[in-house]
Design a protein around this motif. Structure first.
Motif, short mmCIF file in Angstrom:
data_model
loop_
_atom_site.label_atom_id
_atom_site.label_comp_id
_atom_site.label_asym_id
_atom_site.label_seq_id
_atom_site.Cartn_x
_atom_site.Cartn_y
_atom_site.Cartn_z
N LYS A 1 -4.16 13.97 -8.38
CA LYS A 1 -3.82 12.93 -7.43
C LYS A 1 -2.97 12.99 -6.18
O LYS A 1 -2.91 12.74 -5.41
CB LYS A 1 -3.66 11.89 -8.46
N ASP B 1 -4.38 0.33 -7.69
CA ASP B 1 -4.44 1.68 -8.15
C ASP B 1 -3.18 2.36 -8.23
O ASP B 1 -3.34 3.20 -9.12
CB ASP B 1 -5.30 2.36 -6.86
N ILE C 1 -3.24 12.42 -2.39
CA ILE C 1 -2.76 11.48 -1.48
C ILE C 1 -1.81 12.36 -0.35
O ILE C 1 -1.85 11.76 0.89
CB ILE C 1 -1.61 10.84 -2.45
N LYS D 1 0.95 -1.24 -0.01
CA LYS D 1 -0.22 0.07 0.27
C LYS D 1 1.00 1.31 -0.17
O LYS D 1 1.80 1.41 0.68
CB LYS D 1 -1.00 0.01 1.06
N ILE E 1 -3.47 4.07 -1.04
CA ILE E 1 -3.80 3.42 -2.17
C ILE E 1 -3.17 2.02 -2.20
O ILE E 1 -2.07 1.72 -1.88
CB ILE E 1 -3.38 4.33 -3.31
#
Length: 252
Positions: free
Chosen positions: A124, A139, A128, A96, A135
């Protein structure tokens, strides 16, 4: 040629990235980079974690002054400065991805605010970094943050295959390719295109290495064969029109 792997080994801390680890890793990467028998480097973790991020315990007593004087995190640059391909086989907890620094009242300090927008775009990256959310690997692949996703039991095997495939090419050309692609993230398009062209021109001086020998006779024969092939190809191209024209009649 060899593929060299290095495994992060702080299992009790989920491979949290502390200074001693990066000093050791940096030295190893520099040594691997200087070893002509090594074509690519793989960095991996263990089943539980690739790396849980920066070691918070190490940072908790840092001050602005100590960070400035000691060049905090400077050791992290050794990996990105390596001339050879470095592949991260990310498994475990770090499968992740995220920038959770905002959750502890700070910001990314090793490139997260600079590299991430270049890889996934500003919107994006903002999401984040500002949320601290993680994520997953799929992804991350869709965003272009990682190149491939494999089942955990095949991860290292497939990563080695990728590294070995890269290792079949000229080490010098591989290094040139890496420099050229990285340049795209460091400069304007115009400057990047100029850099690419200069590197492209430079590859024509590496014929001996590309054919795998330094024998003057073999090099001379190879050059002659290449020139003859190019000459005949150019003759054919000159004889054939580069454009084809056709008239279409319609009623007006």
């Amino acid at each position: 040629m060899l593929v060299q792997s290095v495994k992060l080994n702080r299992p009790k801390a989920l491979n949290a990235l502390c200074k001693p680890l990066f000093v050791e890793l940096g030295k190893a990467v520099r040594d691997f980079d200087a070893d002509d028998s090594i074509s690519a480097i793989i960095i991996t973790g263990n089943e539980k974690a690739f790396a849980a991020g920066a070691d918070i315990k190490e940072m908790q007593n840092n001050t602005y002054s100590t960070n400035q004087k000691g060049g905090f995190l400077k050791e992290w640059e050794d990996v990105s400065n390596c001339g050879k391909p470095v592949i991260a086989a990310v498994n475990g907890f770090a499968a992740k991805f995220g920038q959770p620094e905002i959750n502890i009242g700070t910001i990314p300090g090793a490139g997260g605010t600079q590299r991430l927008p270049r890889y996934v775009g500003k919107s994006k990256a903002m999401e984040i970094v500002l949320t601290g959310n993680f994520i997953d690997a799929h992804d991350a692949e869709k965003m272009g943050l990682v190149s491939k996703v494999f089942p955990v039991e095949k991860l290292l095997e497939e990563t080695i295959k990728l590294a070995e495939r890269i290792g079949t090419h000229s080490p010098l050309i591989v290094k040139m390719v890496k420099q050229a692609v990285n340049q795209a993230y460091e400069t304007t398009l115009k400057s990047g295109l100029q850099f690419e062209k200069s590197v492209f021109y430079g590859t024509f001086a590496t014929l001996a290495e590309r054919i795998g020998t330094h024998s003057p006779l073999i090099v001379k024969m190879a050059k002659k064969a290449v020139n003859q092939a190019l000459g005949s190809q150019l003759t054919r191209l000159a004889a054939e029109p580069s454009l084809q024209f056709e008239k279409h009649v319609f009623n007006s």
